[in-house]
Design a protein around this motif. Structure first.
Motif, PDB file in Angstrom:
ATOM      1  N   PHE A   1     -34.835  62.905  78.510  1.00 50.77           N
ATOM      2  CA  PHE A   1     -33.944  62.611  77.394  1.00 50.77           C
ATOM      3  C   PHE A   1     -34.727  61.945  76.284  1.00 50.77           C
ATOM      4  CE2 PHE A   1     -30.998  62.751  80.907  1.00 50.77           C
ATOM      5  CZ  PHE A   1     -29.863  63.318  80.360  1.00 50.77           C
ATOM      6  N   GLU A   2     -34.276  62.190  75.070  1.00 50.47           N
ATOM      7  CA  GLU A   2     -34.730  61.413  73.931  1.00 50.47           C
ATOM      8  C   GLU A   2     -33.745  60.260  73.818  1.00 50.47           C
ATOM      9  OE1 GLU A   2     -35.987  62.133  69.338  1.00 50.47           O
ATOM     10  OE2 GLU A   2     -34.178  63.150  70.037  1.00 50.47           O
ATOM     11  N   LEU A   3     -34.248  59.039  73.866  1.00 48.29           N
ATOM     12  CA  LEU A   3     -33.420  57.844  73.728  1.00 48.29           C
ATOM     13  C   LEU A   3     -33.550  57.333  72.308  1.00 48.29           C
ATOM     14  CD1 LEU A   3     -31.704  55.441  74.680  1.00 48.29           C
ATOM     15  CD2 LEU A   3     -33.813  54.401  75.529  1.00 48.29           C
ATOM     16  N   LEU A   4     -32.430  57.303  71.592  1.00 45.21           N
ATOM     17  CA  LEU A   4     -32.383  56.784  70.226  1.00 45.21           C
ATOM     18  C   LEU A   4     -31.661  55.448  70.266  1.00 45.21           C
ATOM     19  CD1 LEU A   4     -31.186  60.164  68.795  1.00 45.21           C
ATOM     20  CD2 LEU A   4     -33.458  59.228  68.448  1.00 45.21           C
ATOM     21  N   GLU A   5     -32.360  54.380  69.935  1.00 40.03           N
ATOM     22  CA  GLU A   5     -31.782  53.036  69.966  1.00 40.03           C
ATOM     23  C   GLU A   5     -31.362  52.630  68.558  1.00 40.03           C
ATOM     24  OE1 GLU A   5     -33.909  50.082  72.395  1.00 40.03           O
ATOM     25  OE2 GLU A   5     -35.147  51.754  73.129  1.00 40.03           O
ATOM     26  N   PHE A   6     -30.071  52.701  68.299  1.00 41.66           N
ATOM     27  CA  PHE A   6     -29.494  52.245  67.043  1.00 41.66           C
ATOM     28  C   PHE A   6     -28.982  50.823  67.248  1.00 41.66           C
ATOM     29  CE2 PHE A   6     -29.098  56.828  66.890  1.00 41.66           C
ATOM     30  CZ  PHE A   6     -29.346  57.160  65.567  1.00 41.66           C
ATOM     31  N   GLU A   7     -28.748  50.113  66.168  1.00 44.19           N
ATOM     32  CA  GLU A   7     -28.178  48.768  66.274  1.00 44.19           C
ATOM     33  C   GLU A   7     -26.801  48.803  66.923  1.00 44.19           C
ATOM     34  OE1 GLU A   7     -26.381  45.394  63.343  1.00 44.19           O
ATOM     35  OE2 GLU A   7     -28.151  46.466  62.644  1.00 44.19           O
ATOM     36  N   ASP A   8     -26.014  49.834  66.611  1.00 45.50           N
ATOM     37  CA  ASP A   8     -24.633  49.894  67.091  1.00 45.50           C
ATOM     38  C   ASP A   8     -24.412  50.789  68.309  1.00 45.50           C
ATOM     39  OD1 ASP A   8     -25.203  52.186  65.612  1.00 45.50           O
ATOM     40  OD2 ASP A   8     -23.119  52.456  65.011  1.00 45.50           O
ATOM     41  N   ARG A   9     -25.433  51.552  68.725  1.00 45.83           N
ATOM     42  CA  ARG A   9     -25.232  52.457  69.856  1.00 45.83           C
ATOM     43  C   ARG A   9     -26.573  52.908  70.432  1.00 45.83           C
ATOM     44  NH1 ARG A   9     -25.023  55.087  65.249  1.00 45.83           N
ATOM     45  NH2 ARG A   9     -25.725  57.228  65.006  1.00 45.83           N
ATOM     46  N   LEU A  10     -26.514  53.395  71.681  1.00 45.04           N
ATOM     47  CA  LEU A  10     -27.632  54.057  72.334  1.00 45.04           C
ATOM     48  C   LEU A  10     -27.252  55.521  72.459  1.00 45.04           C
ATOM     49  CD1 LEU A  10     -28.209  51.527  75.254  1.00 45.04           C
ATOM     50  CD2 LEU A  10     -29.577  51.735  73.172  1.00 45.04           C
ATOM     51  N   VAL A  11     -28.149  56.424  72.065  1.00 48.18           N
ATOM     52  CA  VAL A  11     -27.872  57.853  72.130  1.00 48.18           C
ATOM     53  C   VAL A  11     -28.908  58.495  73.051  1.00 48.18           C
ATOM     54  CG1 VAL A  11     -27.721  60.017  70.826  1.00 48.18           C
ATOM     55  CG2 VAL A  11     -26.880  57.877  69.813  1.00 48.18           C
ATOM     56  N   PHE A  12     -28.417  59.256  74.030  1.00 46.58           N
ATOM     57  CA  PHE A  12     -29.258  59.944  75.000  1.00 46.58           C
ATOM     58  C   PHE A  12     -29.088  61.442  74.771  1.00 46.58           C
ATOM     59  CE2 PHE A  12     -27.888  55.940  76.652  1.00 46.58           C
ATOM     60  CZ  PHE A  12     -28.954  55.425  77.378  1.00 46.58           C
ATOM     61  N   LYS A  13     -30.166  62.136  74.315  1.00 41.17           N
ATOM     62  CA  LYS A  13     -30.110  63.570  74.051  1.00 41.17           C
ATOM     63  C   LYS A  13     -31.072  64.284  74.986  1.00 41.17           C
ATOM     64  CE  LYS A  13     -29.175  63.575  69.094  1.00 41.17           C
ATOM     65  NZ  LYS A  13     -29.700  64.058  67.807  1.00 41.17           N
ATOM     66  N   SER A  14     -30.605  65.354  75.616  1.00 48.86           N
ATOM     67  CA  SER A  14     -31.476  66.163  76.461  1.00 48.86           C
ATOM     68  C   SER A  14     -32.582  66.769  75.602  1.00 48.86           C
ATOM     69  CB  SER A  14     -30.671  67.261  77.132  1.00 48.86           C
ATOM     70  OG  SER A  14     -31.541  68.243  77.665  1.00 48.86           O
ATOM     71  N   LEU A  15     -33.825  66.708  76.070  1.00 52.13           N
ATOM     72  CA  LEU A  15     -34.912  67.337  75.319  1.00 52.13           C
ATOM     73  C   LEU A  15     -34.829  68.863  75.408  1.00 52.13           C
ATOM     74  CD1 LEU A  15     -37.981  65.036  76.058  1.00 52.13           C
ATOM     75  CD2 LEU A  15     -36.630  65.196  73.983  1.00 52.13           C
ATOM     76  N   GLU A  16     -34.303  69.379  76.545  1.00 50.45           N
ATOM     77  CA  GLU A  16     -34.181  70.831  76.705  1.00 50.45           C
ATOM     78  C   GLU A  16     -33.026  71.397  75.889  1.00 50.45           C
ATOM     79  OE1 GLU A  16     -33.826  69.046  79.920  1.00 50.45           O
ATOM     80  OE2 GLU A  16     -35.973  68.786  79.953  1.00 50.45           O
ATOM     81  N   SER A  17     -31.937  70.630  75.783  1.00 53.02           N
ATOM     82  CA  SER A  17     -30.737  71.066  75.050  1.00 53.02           C
ATOM     83  C   SER A  17     -30.269  69.906  74.173  1.00 53.02           C
ATOM     84  CB  SER A  17     -29.628  71.457  76.028  1.00 53.02           C
ATOM     85  OG  SER A  17     -30.032  72.516  76.841  1.00 53.02           O
ATOM     86  N   PRO A  18     -30.820  69.752  72.972  1.00 53.02           N
ATOM     87  CA  PRO A  18     -30.512  68.598  72.125  1.00 53.02           C
ATOM     88  C   PRO A  18     -29.035  68.411  71.796  1.00 53.02           C
ATOM     89  CG  PRO A  18     -32.426  69.766  71.281  1.00 53.02           C
ATOM     90  CD  PRO A  18     -31.843  70.614  72.386  1.00 53.02           C
ATOM     91  N   ASP A  19     -28.221  69.452  71.962  1.00 51.76           N
ATOM     92  CA  ASP A  19     -26.787  69.300  71.709  1.00 51.76           C
ATOM     93  C   ASP A  19     -26.060  68.713  72.924  1.00 51.76           C
ATOM     94  OD1 ASP A  19     -27.342  71.694  73.107  1.00 51.76           O
ATOM     95  OD2 ASP A  19     -25.391  72.517  72.538  1.00 51.76           O
ATOM     96  N   LYS A  20     -26.783  68.484  74.030  1.00 51.66           N
ATOM     97  CA  LYS A  20     -26.204  67.899  75.240  1.00 51.66           C
ATOM     98  C   LYS A  20     -26.684  66.463  75.385  1.00 51.66           C
ATOM     99  CE  LYS A  20     -24.575  71.884  76.640  1.00 51.66           C
ATOM    100  NZ  LYS A  20     -23.196  72.222  76.624  1.00 51.66           N
ATOM    101  N   GLY A  21     -25.777  65.584  75.788  1.00 54.51           N
ATOM    102  CA  GLY A  21     -26.148  64.196  75.989  1.00 54.51           C
ATOM    103  C   GLY A  21     -24.934  63.298  75.969  1.00 54.51           C
ATOM    104  N   PHE A  22     -25.162  62.019  75.742  1.00 57.31           N
ATOM    105  CA  PHE A  22     -24.075  61.046  75.699  1.00 57.31           C
ATOM    106  C   PHE A  22     -24.536  59.828  74.910  1.00 57.31           C
ATOM    107  CE2 PHE A  22     -26.640  60.107  79.374  1.00 57.31           C
ATOM    108  CZ  PHE A  22     -26.694  58.718  79.435  1.00 57.31           C
ATOM    109  N   SER A  23     -23.586  58.955  74.599  1.00 56.80           N
ATOM    110  CA  SER A  23     -23.938  57.734  73.866  1.00 56.80           C
ATOM    111  C   SER A  23     -23.167  56.552  74.423  1.00 56.80           C
ATOM    112  CB  SER A  23     -23.663  57.894  72.364  1.00 56.80           C
ATOM    113  OG  SER A  23     -22.287  58.055  72.138  1.00 56.80           O
ATOM    114  N   ILE A  24     -23.696  55.370  74.174  1.00 59.62           N
ATOM    115  CA  ILE A  24     -23.057  54.115  74.567  1.00 59.62           C
ATOM    116  C   ILE A  24     -22.866  53.305  73.296  1.00 59.62           C
ATOM    117  CG2 ILE A  24     -23.306  51.966  75.853  1.00 59.62           C
ATOM    118  CD1 ILE A  24     -25.077  53.527  77.851  1.00 59.62           C
ATOM    119  N   CYS A  25     -21.615  52.979  72.995  1.00 55.37           N
ATOM    120  CA  CYS A  25     -21.297  52.193  71.802  1.00 55.37           C
ATOM    121  C   CYS A  25     -21.563  50.725  72.085  1.00 55.37           C
ATOM    122  CB  CYS A  25     -19.835  52.414  71.415  1.00 55.37           C
ATOM    123  SG  CYS A  25     -19.352  51.509  69.944  1.00 55.37           S
TER     124      CYS A  25
END
Length: 193
Positions: free
Chosen positions: A16-40
């Motif tokens: 996964f690509e982990l994107l750490e924003f101030e307001d959320r964590l976003v987890f995107k599959s590297l194989e399928s970037p449109d698949k993933g989840f986030s934590i607010c």
């Protein structure tokens, strides 16, 4: 690698690509970037992530006194195979805050949280955690191989690797147990010491 299950449409991604924003964590599959989840983390919006990294899985979550944390696998090494599937050893992990509860805590709660986080840092640095994306390498799988259950598992539950001490009946949780699995030409055996 994308792992699918024949019994459902569930797919397991191993990077996964982990994107750490101030307001959320976003987890995107590297194989399928449109698949993933986030934590607010809190209600607001931010533009660019403060940090972007690759992770190899989410090991779990834990709630402490002042907040919830997610444990991610940040480094792994393929160390072998079981039933023809790769087995990995966790090389490093990281706890990430899922909310801002600590910001609103009093000084004692902040000290307590810091103490518990120091204990979790030990977990992050502890070697010896193994996993596979494609096959179960837990005790349940091993029981199918050797047909026995370790008595300690029944008497003193919990993660033995990070647990110390004994219960009131004297059953300990910190003895050393070694299991060796062998797979050769379609035959499997297990030795538990």
């Amino acid at each position: 690698m994308e792992v699918g299950s024949s019994s459902s449409n569930f797919k397991l991604y191993d990077q996964f690509e982990l994107l750490e924003f101030e307001d959320r964590l976003v987890f995107k599959s590297l194989e399928s970037p449109d698949k993933g989840f986030s934590i607010c983390r809190h209600e607001s919006s931010s533009g660019k992530p403060s940090k972007t990294s690759t992770i190899y899985g989410v090991a779990g979550t834990i709630r402490l006194l002042a907040g919830t944390y997610v444990l991610v696998i940040t480094s792994r090494k393929e160390v072998g195979s079981f039933l023809g599937f790769p087995v990995y050893r966790v090389e490093s992990m990281k706890f990430l805050a899922c909310n801002e509860a600590l910001r609103f805590s009093n000084s004692q709660e902040k000290r307590d949280e810091a103490y518990f986080m120091s204990l979790l840092k030990t977990v992050e640095a502890t070697p010896g955690l193994y996993y596979s994306y494609e096959t179960d390498i837990t005790l349940a799988e091993k029981m199918q191989i050797n047909g026995s259950v370790d008595e300690q598992t029944i008497m003193e539950t919990g993660t033995r690797m990070w647990r110390r001490g004994a219960n009131l009946e004297g059953d300990t949780a910190n003895f050393i147990e070694t299991e060796q699995l062998l797979e050769l030409e379609g035959f499997r055996c297990s030795s538990l010491q």
